[in-house]
Design a protein around this motif. Sequence first.
Motif, PDB file in Angstrom:
ATOM      1  N   THR A  37      15.139  14.665  11.507  1.00 15.12           N
ATOM      2  CA  THR A  37      15.725  14.959  12.814  1.00 15.12           C
ATOM      3  C   THR A  37      14.947  16.006  13.598  1.00 15.12           C
ATOM      4  O   THR A  37      15.198  16.200  14.787  1.00 15.12           O
ATOM      5  N   ASN A  38      14.000  16.692  12.942  1.00  7.86           N
ATOM      6  CA  ASN A  38      13.133  17.642  13.639  1.00  7.86           C
ATOM      7  C   ASN A  38      11.788  17.027  13.987  1.00  7.86           C
ATOM      8  O   ASN A  38      10.835  17.740  14.329  1.00  7.86           O
ATOM      9  N   SER A  39      11.692  15.704  13.877  1.00  8.08           N
ATOM     10  CA  SER A  39      10.469  14.952  14.181  1.00  8.08           C
ATOM     11  C   SER A  39       9.313  15.302  13.250  1.00  8.08           C
ATOM     12  O   SER A  39       8.147  15.207  13.634  1.00  8.08           O
ATOM     13  N   ASN A  40       9.641  15.698  12.017  1.00  7.73           N
ATOM     14  CA  ASN A  40       8.613  15.873  10.997  1.00  7.73           C
ATOM     15  C   ASN A  40       8.494  14.591  10.180  1.00  7.73           C
ATOM     16  O   ASN A  40       9.499  13.948   9.862  1.00  7.73           O
ATOM     17  N   VAL A  41       7.268  14.238   9.831  1.00  8.91           N
ATOM     18  CA  VAL A  41       6.997  13.016   9.080  1.00  8.91           C
ATOM     19  C   VAL A  41       6.635  13.393   7.643  1.00  8.91           C
ATOM     20  O   VAL A  41       5.759  14.240   7.423  1.00  8.91           O
ATOM     21  N   THR A  42       7.295  12.778   6.673  1.00  6.37           N
ATOM     22  CA  THR A  42       6.980  12.995   5.264  1.00  6.37           C
ATOM     23  C   THR A  42       6.458  11.701   4.668  1.00  6.37           C
ATOM     24  O   THR A  42       7.118  10.664   4.749  1.00  6.37           O
ATOM     25  N   VAL A  43       5.261  11.773   4.094  1.00  5.80           N
ATOM     26  CA  VAL A  43       4.620  10.623   3.459  1.00  5.80           C
ATOM     27  C   VAL A  43       4.485  10.921   1.971  1.00  5.80           C
ATOM     28  O   VAL A  43       3.968  11.963   1.586  1.00  5.80           O
ATOM     29  N   VAL A  44       4.977  10.017   1.132  1.00  8.49           N
ATOM     30  CA  VAL A  44       4.875  10.158  -0.319  1.00  8.49           C
ATOM     31  C   VAL A  44       3.976   9.039  -0.834  1.00  8.49           C
ATOM     32  O   VAL A  44       4.240   7.860  -0.578  1.00  8.49           O
ATOM     33  N   TYR A  45       2.909   9.418  -1.538  1.00  7.85           N
ATOM     34  CA  TYR A  45       1.937   8.432  -2.002  1.00  7.85           C
ATOM     35  C   TYR A  45       1.358   8.858  -3.342  1.00  7.85           C
ATOM     36  O   TYR A  45       1.526   9.992  -3.796  1.00  7.85           O
ATOM     37  N   SER A  46       0.660   7.927  -4.002  1.00 10.84           N
ATOM     38  CA  SER A  46      -0.090   8.208  -5.230  1.00 10.84           C
ATOM     39  C   SER A  46      -1.463   7.562  -5.107  1.00 10.84           C
ATOM     40  O   SER A  46      -1.588   6.461  -4.559  1.00 10.84           O
ATOM     41  N   LYS A  47      -2.502   8.246  -5.603  1.00 12.07           N
ATOM     42  CA  LYS A  47      -3.838   7.647  -5.645  1.00 12.07           C
ATOM     43  C   LYS A  47      -4.638   8.298  -6.764  1.00 12.07           C
ATOM     44  O   LYS A  47      -4.407   9.461  -7.123  1.00 12.07           O
ATOM     45  N   ASN A  48      -5.579   7.533  -7.328  1.00 11.85           N
ATOM     46  CA  ASN A  48      -6.348   8.036  -8.462  1.00 11.85           C
ATOM     47  C   ASN A  48      -7.811   8.295  -8.124  1.00 11.85           C
ATOM     48  O   ASN A  48      -8.661   8.350  -9.009  1.00 11.85           O
ATOM     49  N   PHE A  49      -8.123   8.453  -6.828  1.00 12.88           N
ATOM     50  CA  PHE A  49      -9.498   8.720  -6.406  1.00 12.88           C
ATOM     51  C   PHE A  49      -9.532   9.960  -5.513  1.00 12.88           C
ATOM     52  O   PHE A  49      -8.532  10.336  -4.903  1.00 12.88           O
ATOM     53  N   ALA A  50     -10.719  10.596  -5.447  1.00 11.28           N
ATOM     54  CA  ALA A  50     -10.851  11.861  -4.720  1.00 11.28           C
ATOM     55  C   ALA A  50     -11.052  11.668  -3.223  1.00 11.28           C
ATOM     56  O   ALA A  50     -10.742  12.557  -2.430  1.00 11.28           O
ATOM     57  N   THR A  51     -11.554  10.507  -2.816  1.00 12.55           N
ATOM     58  CA  THR A  51     -11.762  10.231  -1.400  1.00 12.55           C
ATOM     59  C   THR A  51     -10.425  10.246  -0.656  1.00 12.55           C
ATOM     60  O   THR A  51      -9.402   9.847  -1.202  1.00 12.55           O
ATOM     61  N   CYS A  52     -10.452  10.691   0.598  1.00 14.07           N
ATOM     62  CA  CYS A  52      -9.222  10.673   1.393  1.00 14.07           C
ATOM     63  C   CYS A  52      -8.747   9.233   1.596  1.00 14.07           C
ATOM     64  O   CYS A  52      -9.557   8.307   1.695  1.00 14.07           O
ATOM     65  N   ALA A  53      -7.442   9.063   1.659  1.00 10.79           N
ATOM     66  CA  ALA A  53      -6.847   7.771   1.997  1.00 10.79           C
ATOM     67  C   ALA A  53      -6.404   7.806   3.457  1.00 10.79           C
ATOM     68  O   ALA A  53      -6.261   8.883   4.050  1.00 10.79           O
ATOM     69  N   HIS A  54      -6.199   6.630   4.028  1.00  5.54           N
ATOM     70  CA  HIS A  54      -5.792   6.529   5.431  1.00  5.54           C
ATOM     71  C   HIS A  54      -4.553   5.655   5.558  1.00  5.54           C
ATOM     72  O   HIS A  54      -4.395   4.670   4.835  1.00  5.54           O
ATOM     73  N   LEU A  55      -3.705   6.017   6.511  1.00  5.01           N
ATOM     74  CA  LEU A  55      -2.514   5.231   6.831  1.00  5.01           C
ATOM     75  C   LEU A  55      -2.847   4.339   8.020  1.00  5.01           C
ATOM     76  O   LEU A  55      -3.349   4.826   9.043  1.00  5.01           O
ATOM     77  N   ARG A  56      -2.558   3.040   7.894  1.00  9.46           N
ATOM     78  CA  ARG A  56      -2.876   2.081   8.952  1.00  9.46           C
ATOM     79  C   ARG A  56      -1.622   1.334   9.409  1.00  9.46           C
ATOM     80  O   ARG A  56      -0.693   1.126   8.639  1.00  9.46           O
ATOM     81  N   PHE A  57      -1.634   0.907  10.669  1.00  7.19           N
ATOM     82  CA  PHE A  57      -0.599   0.011  11.167  1.00  7.19           C
ATOM     83  C   PHE A  57      -0.771  -1.362  10.515  1.00  7.19           C
ATOM     84  O   PHE A  57      -1.858  -1.734  10.080  1.00  7.19           O
ATOM     85  N   SER A  58       0.328  -2.131  10.468  1.00  8.91           N
ATOM     86  CA  SER A  58       0.287  -3.488   9.958  1.00  8.91           C
ATOM     87  C   SER A  58       1.107  -4.391  10.864  1.00  8.91           C
ATOM     88  O   SER A  58       1.894  -3.920  11.682  1.00  8.91           O
ATOM     89  N   ASN A  59       0.915  -5.694  10.710  1.00 11.60           N
ATOM     90  CA  ASN A  59       1.802  -6.614  11.399  1.00 11.60           C
ATOM     91  C   ASN A  59       3.113  -6.733  10.624  1.00 11.60           C
ATOM     92  O   ASN A  59       3.257  -6.180   9.535  1.00 11.60           O
ATOM     93  N   THR A  60       4.076  -7.454  11.169  1.00 12.40           N
ATOM     94  CA  THR A  60       5.413  -7.475  10.565  1.00 12.40           C
ATOM     95  C   THR A  60       5.442  -8.161   9.206  1.00 12.40           C
ATOM     96  O   THR A  60       6.344  -7.918   8.417  1.00 12.40           O
ATOM     97  N   THR A  61       4.464  -9.008   8.928  1.00  8.11           N
ATOM     98  CA  THR A  61       4.420  -9.680   7.628  1.00  8.11           C
ATOM     99  C   THR A  61       3.489  -8.969   6.645  1.00  8.11           C
ATOM    100  O   THR A  61       3.282  -9.459   5.535  1.00  8.11           O
TER     101      THR A  61
END
Length: 241
Positions: A37-61
């Motif tokens: 409700t304060n317009s903060n975004v929380t992302v929870v993820y797991s990864k096994n590599f040191a390189t940064c990951a990226h969040l991408r848009f997707s289509n509805t399917t």
Amino acid sequence: MFHPLTIPSLLTAAMLASCPLLRAQDMVDLHSVTIDTNSNVTVVYSKNFATCAHLRFSNTTCTQYGALTHVANIFCTQGNMISVTMPSTAFVAGFGPGIPVFMVHGNNSGVRSACVTVGCDGAYGTGCAGAAGTPVLGSTNACPPAGSSLDLALTNGPPSSLAVLGFGLTQSTFPLFGCNLLIGAVQVTTVVPFDGTGAGSLSLPLPAGSGGATLALQAYVLDLGGPQGFSATNGLLVHVL
């Protein structure tokens, strides 16, 4: 002079010495993306590599890659169930509740997570404790689409008691029965029974034309351990998409 039986083993040893060690396959999982409700975004993820990951848009399917949802490198920590919270201003236009997204390896977009829909965490305010502690009002998604259902869960209440769930149009703070009423302009109430573990639930169908509606919810619980015979939950702000 080598014995004939030693030649294959020597060749195998030489081949292993000349090859780099095999490493585990890179993997990334996106567990949840929520906006509070304060317009903060929380992302929870797991990864096994040191390189940064990226969040991408997707289509509805969830079958088509889209643009990045953010402009800076944010998801760089390696590990399991990493939780990152940032203001919504860290994301580009078009990102918000109900939008499908997925996470990819920063250097290899073929390494990707399953698709996740951006949800809402609508909890706000502070509840009022009773005999079992402070009861909690929550939902699997506080921004459900019109035509679906709003699934509510009440927990940490007195076993086999009752809760009065109120629906309002705005957030508020008003003293009532020793607790704080966190909703304004109460429109309707309903009773939710608790089971023997102090939990209750309610599923409300949302009309197809209810998109854009905003509701504020809170439950008062019959509780002899409360200030005046009641305890109260936090508030829950719901946006119907």
